[in-house]
Design a protein around this motif. Structure first.
Motif: not given
Length: 142
Positions: A128-130, A126, A27-28, A32, A133, A24
């Motif tokens: 938050y995206c993690q 980052f 993807y993150a 970003l 995911i 992931g």
């Protein structure tokens, strides 16, 4: 020593989840790209550059981060010591300051200030995206 052992033990408990988180990461990083460009656009409004130019800078910088992360993952450097992590943080900030200074013709002080602000915004985005995911992966694993 004890905290490093705890990190190693916790990564072995859920190997599928940890592998999915590593997968992931890319993807993150991809998610970003536009946010990083937006951060630079907001912080450098007086440079009168288009969003696409900031997006190109964002791609350039994320390629550097991805290369650093690839070296760290394949060299298994994240679990060695916090000194390695500090070294990567130093490289991240140094490269960001240098690239901002060169790409946007900023003074050293303005480059450092902008890099620090971007670092905190980028790190928050980052993580938050993690989390998004990870939640998506856990929902799909159930």
């Amino acid at each position: 020593m004890g905290s490093e052992m705890c990190i190693r033990d916790s990564t072995n408990r859920y190997p599928e989840l940890n592998q999915e988180i590593v997968n992931g990461f890319s993807y993150a990083m991809f998610l970003l790209l536009p946010f990083f460009a937006l951060f630079t656009k907001m912080l450098l409004l007086n440079k009168r550059r288009s969003y696409v130019e900031h997006l190109i800078f964002s791609i350039h910088f994320h390629v550097f981060i991805f290369i650093m992360a690839t070296i760290a993952v394949y060299g298994n450097l994240f679990h060695v010591t916090s000194l390695w992590r500090s070294g990567f943080l130093f490289l991240y900030l140094t490269y960001l300051v240098t690239s901002l200074k060169n790409a946007y013709s900023l003074t050293l002080f303005r480059s450092i200030f902008t890099a620090v602000v971007i670092f905190f915004l980028h790190t928050a985005a980052f993580f938050y995206c993690q989390e998004v995911i990870k939640a998506f992966i856990v929902m799909n694993m159930a």
